[in-house]
Design a protein around this motif. Structure first.
Motif, PDB file in Angstrom:
ATOM      1  N   ARG A  25      74.096 -53.259  25.933  1.00 28.37           N
ATOM      2  CA  ARG A  25      73.300 -52.039  26.096  1.00 28.37           C
ATOM      3  C   ARG A  25      73.685 -51.318  27.383  1.00 28.37           C
ATOM      4  N   CYS A  26      74.027 -52.071  28.414  1.00 29.23           N
ATOM      5  CA  CYS A  26      74.450 -51.466  29.687  1.00 29.23           C
ATOM      6  C   CYS A  26      75.776 -50.723  29.545  1.00 29.23           C
ATOM      7  N   THR A  27      76.554 -51.048  28.524  1.00 30.40           N
ATOM      8  CA  THR A  27      77.811 -50.323  28.288  1.00 30.40           C
ATOM      9  C   THR A  27      77.597 -49.084  27.428  1.00 30.40           C
ATOM     10  N   GLY A  28      76.336 -48.860  26.993  1.00 29.81           N
ATOM     11  CA  GLY A  28      76.036 -47.661  26.210  1.00 29.81           C
ATOM     12  C   GLY A  28      75.837 -47.911  24.733  1.00 29.81           C
ATOM     13  N   LEU A  29      75.857 -49.173  24.301  1.00 31.89           N
ATOM     14  CA  LEU A  29      75.679 -49.498  22.886  1.00 31.89           C
ATOM     15  C   LEU A  29      74.195 -49.610  22.561  1.00 31.89           C
ATOM     16  N   LYS A  30      73.795 -49.139  21.385  1.00 32.89           N
ATOM     17  CA  LYS A  30      72.389 -49.211  20.981  1.00 32.89           C
ATOM     18  C   LYS A  30      71.955 -50.657  20.801  1.00 32.89           C
ATOM     19  N   VAL A  31      70.656 -50.898  21.042  1.00 29.22           N
ATOM     20  CA  VAL A  31      70.122 -52.260  21.006  1.00 29.22           C
ATOM     21  C   VAL A  31      70.288 -52.890  19.634  1.00 29.22           C
ATOM     22  N   GLU A  32      69.938 -52.147  18.563  1.00 28.60           N
ATOM     23  CA  GLU A  32      70.000 -52.735  17.227  1.00 28.60           C
ATOM     24  C   GLU A  32      71.431 -53.081  16.818  1.00 28.60           C
ATOM     25  N   ILE A  33      72.375 -52.248  17.225  1.00 32.38           N
ATOM     26  CA  ILE A  33      73.781 -52.531  16.938  1.00 32.38           C
ATOM     27  C   ILE A  33      74.238 -53.729  17.763  1.00 32.38           C
ATOM     28  N   SER A  34      73.842 -53.764  19.026  1.00 34.85           N
ATOM     29  CA  SER A  34      74.233 -54.863  19.914  1.00 34.85           C
ATOM     30  C   SER A  34      73.770 -56.206  19.365  1.00 34.85           C
ATOM     31  N   ARG A  35      72.499 -56.282  18.975  1.00 30.97           N
ATOM     32  CA  ARG A  35      71.955 -57.576  18.527  1.00 30.97           C
ATOM     33  C   ARG A  35      72.679 -58.068  17.276  1.00 30.97           C
ATOM     34  N   PHE A  36      72.932 -57.186  16.329  1.00 27.57           N
ATOM     35  CA  PHE A  36      73.613 -57.603  15.096  1.00 27.57           C
ATOM     36  C   PHE A  36      75.017 -58.094  15.395  1.00 27.57           C
ATOM     37  N   GLN A  37      75.749 -57.366  16.228  1.00 28.85           N
ATOM     38  CA  GLN A  37      77.125 -57.733  16.523  1.00 28.85           C
ATOM     39  C   GLN A  37      77.195 -59.001  17.372  1.00 28.85           C
ATOM     40  N   VAL A  38      76.252 -59.181  18.288  1.00 33.81           N
ATOM     41  CA  VAL A  38      76.231 -60.397  19.109  1.00 33.81           C
ATOM     42  C   VAL A  38      76.025 -61.621  18.228  1.00 33.81           C
ATOM     43  N   ILE A  39      75.050 -61.549  17.315  1.00 37.33           N
ATOM     44  CA  ILE A  39      74.803 -62.679  16.412  1.00 37.33           C
ATOM     45  C   ILE A  39      76.012 -62.932  15.522  1.00 37.33           C
ATOM     46  N   SER A  40      76.642 -61.877  15.074  1.00 39.68           N
ATOM     47  CA  SER A  40      77.825 -62.026  14.225  1.00 39.68           C
ATOM     48  C   SER A  40      78.953 -62.735  14.964  1.00 39.68           C
ATOM     49  N   MET A  41      79.172 -62.353  16.229  1.00 42.27           N
ATOM     50  CA  MET A  41      80.249 -62.974  17.006  1.00 42.27           C
ATOM     51  C   MET A  41      79.928 -64.418  17.383  1.00 42.27           C
ATOM     52  N   MET A  42      78.669 -64.677  17.715  1.00 36.40           N
ATOM     53  CA  MET A  42      78.296 -66.032  18.117  1.00 36.40           C
ATOM     54  C   MET A  42      78.378 -67.017  16.953  1.00 36.40           C
ATOM     55  N   THR A  43      77.994 -66.557  15.782  1.00 39.68           N
ATOM     56  CA  THR A  43      78.002 -67.450  14.625  1.00 39.68           C
ATOM     57  C   THR A  43      79.371 -67.547  13.975  1.00 39.68           C
ATOM     58  N   GLY A  44      80.287 -66.662  14.364  1.00 41.00           N
ATOM     59  CA  GLY A  44      81.626 -66.693  13.795  1.00 41.00           C
ATOM     60  C   GLY A  44      81.645 -66.406  12.310  1.00 41.00           C
ATOM     61  N   THR A  45      80.706 -65.554  11.862  1.00 41.86           N
ATOM     62  CA  THR A  45      80.630 -65.268  10.431  1.00 41.86           C
ATOM     63  C   THR A  45      81.749 -64.349   9.967  1.00 41.86           C
ATOM     64  N   GLY A  46      82.297 -63.579  10.911  1.00 38.74           N
ATOM     65  CA  GLY A  46      83.355 -62.645  10.523  1.00 38.74           C
ATOM     66  C   GLY A  46      82.832 -61.452   9.777  1.00 38.74           C
ATOM     67  N   PHE A  47      81.520 -61.206   9.868  1.00 39.79           N
ATOM     68  CA  PHE A  47      80.932 -60.065   9.174  1.00 39.79           C
ATOM     69  C   PHE A  47      81.358 -58.795   9.885  1.00 39.79           C
ATOM     70  N   THR A  48      82.048 -57.922   9.194  1.00 39.10           N
ATOM     71  CA  THR A  48      82.567 -56.714   9.831  1.00 39.10           C
ATOM     72  C   THR A  48      81.922 -55.480   9.239  1.00 39.10           C
ATOM     73  N   THR A  49      81.643 -54.527  10.090  1.00 43.32           N
ATOM     74  CA  THR A  49      81.147 -53.220   9.678  1.00 43.32           C
ATOM     75  C   THR A  49      81.871 -52.180  10.507  1.00 43.32           C
ATOM     76  N   GLY A  50      81.626 -50.910  10.183  1.00 45.24           N
ATOM     77  CA  GLY A  50      82.210 -49.846  10.987  1.00 45.24           C
ATOM     78  C   GLY A  50      81.730 -49.904  12.424  1.00 45.24           C
ATOM     79  N   GLU A  51      80.549 -50.518  12.638  1.00 48.24           N
ATOM     80  CA  GLU A  51      80.001 -50.627  13.988  1.00 48.24           C
ATOM     81  C   GLU A  51      80.829 -51.542  14.882  1.00 48.24           C
ATOM     82  N   SER A  52      81.559 -52.470  14.273  1.00 44.20           N
ATOM     83  CA  SER A  52      82.375 -53.382  15.081  1.00 44.20           C
ATOM     84  C   SER A  52      83.475 -52.638  15.831  1.00 44.20           C
ATOM     85  N   GLU A  53      83.846 -51.457  15.322  1.00 46.00           N
ATOM     86  CA  GLU A  53      84.859 -50.666  16.019  1.00 46.00           C
ATOM     87  C   GLU A  53      84.346 -50.191  17.379  1.00 46.00           C
TER      88      GLU A  53
END
Length: 237
Positions: A25-53
Motif C-alpha cells: 500500500r505504501c508503494t501506491g497499490l490498493k489494499v484489496e489488490i495488495s491482500r489478494f496478491q500477497v496471499i497468492s504469492m505466499m501460498t505459491g498458487t500461481g493464480f494470475t490476473t491482470g492485477e499481477s502486472e
C-alpha cells in the motif's frame, strides 16, 4: 500442544500477510489488490490476473514479492520440521511465542500512519534515484494525480470523429489539456501527423490528459464507447 503450535503459526502467517499489505500500500497499490496478491504469492498458487502486472511492472514491489515467495516456501518447510521436532523431542514454546509477538509488533508499528508516510516517501525517493523512467509502470508515469486519465478511445461508424481529422473535429485542440499519443490502426501505430490523419472505423486513439477535459471534448464518442462496452458485458463477451 500441536494445535497450539498451529494456532501460533497461523497468527504469524496472518501478521506477515498484513505487514506486506501495508508495504504494498505504501508503494501506491490498493489494499484489496495488495491482500489478494500477497496471499497468492505466499501460498505459491500461481493464480494470475491482470492485477499481477501492477507488481511485476514495479521494481520495489518485485523485491517485496521475491521475499514473499521465498517466505511462503520456507515457512512450509519450517512447520513440517517443527512438528517433527515436537513429536520427537518436544517443542520450545518460549521461542515460538517470541517470534509470534515480534511479528505482531512489526505489524502494529507499520499500522502507524507516520510510519506508513515514512515508507511511502522512502519508496518514492528510491524510485526517483534508482529507477529509469522506462522501467516504471504506466500508472506511475502518467497517472500522477486523480485528475489524470489515459484512455484508449475506439472509433465507431457512429462516432463524431469518423471520417474526420482531429484538426477539423476539435477546434483549438492545442489549447486544451490533453494530447493524442498515437492512433492504433490494426497492427500499425500512427505517430506522425496525428491531427491531420483522417480517422476510420476501427481506429483507436490513445489519449492522455485531464479526465474532465477528455470527457467534455470527446463526449459523444465516450458515450458510444461506454454503451458498446455495456452491450458487450450484457452479451457476456
Amino acid at each position: 500442544m500441536v494445535l497450539f503450535f498451529l494456532l501460533v503459526y497461523f497468527v504469524i502467517i496472518t501478521a506477515v500477510i498484513e505487514i506486506f499489505v501495508v508495504l504494498f500500500r505504501c508503494t501506491g497499490l490498493k489494499v484489496e489488490i495488495s491482500r489478494f496478491q500477497v496471499i497468492s504469492m505466499m501460498t505459491g498458487t500461481g493464480f494470475t490476473t491482470g492485477e499481477s502486472e501492477l507488481i511485476l511492472g514495479h521494481p520495489i514491489r518485485r523485491k517485496l514479492a521475491i521475499f514473499l515467495i521465498l517466505f511462503g516456501a520456507f515457512s512450509l518447510a519450517v512447520i513440517i520440521s517443527s512438528i517433527s521436532q515436537f513429536l520427537s523431542e518436544g517443542l520450545r514454546t518460549k521461542e515460538i511465542i517470541t517470534v509470534a509477538l515480534g511479528t505482531l509488533l512489526v505489524f502494529v508499528v507499520l499500522k502507524l500512519s507516520w510510519i506508513q508516510r515514512f515508507f511511502s516517501r522512502m519508496f518514492h525517493q528510491k524510485m526517483k534515484q534508482n529507477v529509469e523512467l522506462v522501467d516504471l509502470p504506466v500508472r506511475d508515469v502518467f497517472l500522477t494525480t486523480k485528475k489524470d486519465a489515459l484512455v484508449s478511445l475506439p472509433i465507431y461508424k457512429e462516432s463524431m470523429l469518423h471520417q474526420k481529422t482531429l484538426d477539423i473535429a476539435i477546434e483549438n485542440h492545442e489549447r486544451l489539456d490533453f494530447v493524442v499519443l498515437f492512433i492504433q490502426r490494426g497492427n500499425v501505430r500512427i505517430r506522425k501527423n496525428i491531427y491531420a490523419t483522417t480517422l476510420h472505423e476501427g481506429d483507436q486513439l490513445l489519449l492522455f490528459g485531464a479526465r474532465d477535459v477528455l470527457r467534455s471534448v470527446f463526449e459523444h464518442d465516450w458515450q458510444i464507447m461506454e454503451e458498446r462496452q455495456k452491450d458487450d458485458v450484457d452479451a457476456g463477451l
